[in-house]
Motif scaffolding. Structure first.
Motif, PDB file in Angstrom:
ATOM      1  N   ALA A  25     -42.414  24.723   8.786  1.00  0.00           N
ATOM      2  CA  ALA A  25     -42.030  23.760   7.747  1.00  0.00           C
ATOM      3  C   ALA A  25     -41.398  22.516   8.375  1.00  0.00           C
ATOM      4  O   ALA A  25     -40.649  21.786   7.716  1.00  0.00           O
ATOM      5  CB  ALA A  25     -41.056  24.415   6.776  1.00  0.00           C
ATOM      6  N   GLY A  65     -36.515  16.646   7.007  1.00  0.00           N
ATOM      7  CA  GLY A  65     -35.745  16.358   5.795  1.00  0.00           C
ATOM      8  C   GLY A  65     -35.291  17.584   5.059  1.00  0.00           C
ATOM      9  O   GLY A  65     -35.535  18.723   5.483  1.00  0.00           O
ATOM     10  N   ALA A  66     -34.605  17.357   3.956  1.00  0.00           N
ATOM     11  CA  ALA A  66     -34.237  18.462   3.076  1.00  0.00           C
ATOM     12  C   ALA A  66     -35.522  19.147   2.620  1.00  0.00           C
ATOM     13  O   ALA A  66     -36.600  18.533   2.629  1.00  0.00           O
ATOM     14  CB  ALA A  66     -33.453  17.934   1.880  1.00  0.00           C
ATOM     15  N   ASP A  67     -35.394  20.419   2.230  1.00  0.00           N
ATOM     16  CA  ASP A  67     -36.592  21.176   1.838  1.00  0.00           C
ATOM     17  C   ASP A  67     -37.033  20.733   0.435  1.00  0.00           C
ATOM     18  O   ASP A  67     -36.405  21.087  -0.565  1.00  0.00           O
ATOM     19  CB  ASP A  67     -36.279  22.678   1.862  1.00  0.00           C
ATOM     20  N   LYS A  69     -39.683  21.489  -1.304  1.00  0.00           N
ATOM     21  CA  LYS A  69     -40.181  22.531  -2.216  1.00  0.00           C
ATOM     22  C   LYS A  69     -39.018  23.312  -2.832  1.00  0.00           C
ATOM     23  O   LYS A  69     -39.086  23.746  -3.971  1.00  0.00           O
ATOM     24  CB  LYS A  69     -41.125  23.472  -1.465  1.00  0.00           C
ATOM     25  N   GLY A 110     -33.199  13.920   5.320  1.00  0.00           N
ATOM     26  CA  GLY A 110     -32.020  14.667   5.732  1.00  0.00           C
ATOM     27  C   GLY A 110     -31.990  14.951   7.231  1.00  0.00           C
ATOM     28  O   GLY A 110     -30.919  15.156   7.799  1.00  0.00           O
ATOM     29  N   PRO A 132     -37.599   8.472   4.081  1.00  0.00           N
ATOM     30  CA  PRO A 132     -38.712   8.297   3.145  1.00  0.00           C
ATOM     31  C   PRO A 132     -38.446   8.801   1.730  1.00  0.00           C
ATOM     32  O   PRO A 132     -39.393   8.947   0.945  1.00  0.00           O
ATOM     33  CB  PRO A 132     -39.826   9.117   3.810  1.00  0.00           C
TER      34      PRO A 132
END
Ligand code: CAA
Length: 259
Positions: A25, A65-67, A69, A110, A132
């Motif tokens: 991921a 970045g932050a997850d 999903k 993130g 982004p």
């Protein structure tokens, strides 16, 4: 040492290395990963055997970045009541020891914000920095609008945050976002070298220096200079100040006691 599922930890000499480890991921920063990161940081900060901490990812991504999903279904006011993402993410800003981000590949959203929470960013030559979030209909939420602006100035920060444009390693170095660019394969080794250099110094002086530099972001020039002078003066109470200055006068290497 605790068992972790999404980070790998390792100690080299007096430097701890925390590797974000969700490669499939691109190290998306989900709640579990951030909880583990916080736990590892608190453990190393409290461990007198450790002098500096390196946070890294892999050659493709520091963190993308932050997850997305995981957070896509979240709603207001739950995000507010949970203080998403403050509580979980700020652990790195409470660490007293120097924290070095060794960034190869993507540091987006993130991921870029996490790197900017660290004290020093070393970039691999393939690093790509960006915020982004605007593409997702949101904005940076872990300090990006503030720390990026302070690091690279308003115009460039606006361009990146409003258009999601990424910055490569060379531009990031020119813009003062990163301390140095090194070959991507060597970025962790270089960060560890930096940590080892810091480990030879007086720990109280290092901690006070970090606190004083960070004060520059939080206060006026006059207050910051006053804070600096007071902690400078306080260091004259340490045996390391006596040793450091005696070693200079005697033309030998200082052997600091508080390391
Ligand atoms: N969250 C969740 N999953 C992510 C992710 C993220 N931020 N970034 C990448 N992934 C996943 C992808 O979904 C994909 O998973 P599957 O194989 O299951 O489909 C896997 O990682 C590989 O990613 P890609 O196939 O997209 O890889 P790529 O090489 O084609 O593209 C990339 C790389 C340009 C970095 C692209 O993955 C991307 O744009 N990622 C999202 C970047 C982003 O928007 N980050 C901001 C997140 S929001 C945020 O961080 C808020 C905040 O301020 C805290």
């Amino acid at each position: 040492m605790a068992e972790y599922g999404m980070i790998l930890t390792e100690v080299q000499g007096r430097v701890a290395i925390i590797r974000l480890n969700r490669p499939k991921a691109l190290n998306a920063l989900c709640d579990q990963l951030m909880d583990e990161l916080g736990q590892a940081l608190r453990g190393y900060d409290a461990d007198p055997a450790i002098a500096a901490i390196v946070i890294t990812g892999n050659e493709k991504a520091f963190a993308a970045g932050a997850d997305i999903k995981e957070m896509q279904a979240r709603r207001y006011p739950a995000v507010y009541l949970d203080d998403f993402i403050g509580k979980r993410w700020e652990a790195v800003t409470f660490v007293q020891k120097p924290v070095i981000a060794a960034v190869a590949g993507y540091a987006l959203g993130g991921g870029c914000e996490l790197a900017m929470m660290c004290d020093i960013i070393l970039a691999g030559d393939n690093a790509k920095f960006g915020q982004p979030e605007i593409n997702l209909g949101v904005i940076p939420g872990a300090g990006g609008t503030q720390r990026l602006t302070r690091a690279i100035g308003k115009s460039k920060a606006m361009e990146m945050i409003l258009t999601a444009r990424m910055m490569d390693a060379a531009e990031a170095e020119r813009a003062n976002l990163v301390a140095r660019v090194v070959p991507a394969a060597e970025v962790v080794a270089e960060a560890v070298k930096l940590g080892e250099k810091i480990a030879e110094l007086s720990a109280p002086a290092v901690a006070v220096a970090k606190e004083a530099v960070n004060r520059a972001y939080e206060t006026t020039l006059a207050e910051g200079v006053k804070f600096e002078r007071r902690v400078f003066q306080a260091l004259f109470a340490t045996e390391d100040q006596k040793e450091g200055m005696a070693a200079f006068a005697e033309k030998r290497k200082a052997q600091f006691r508080n390391r």
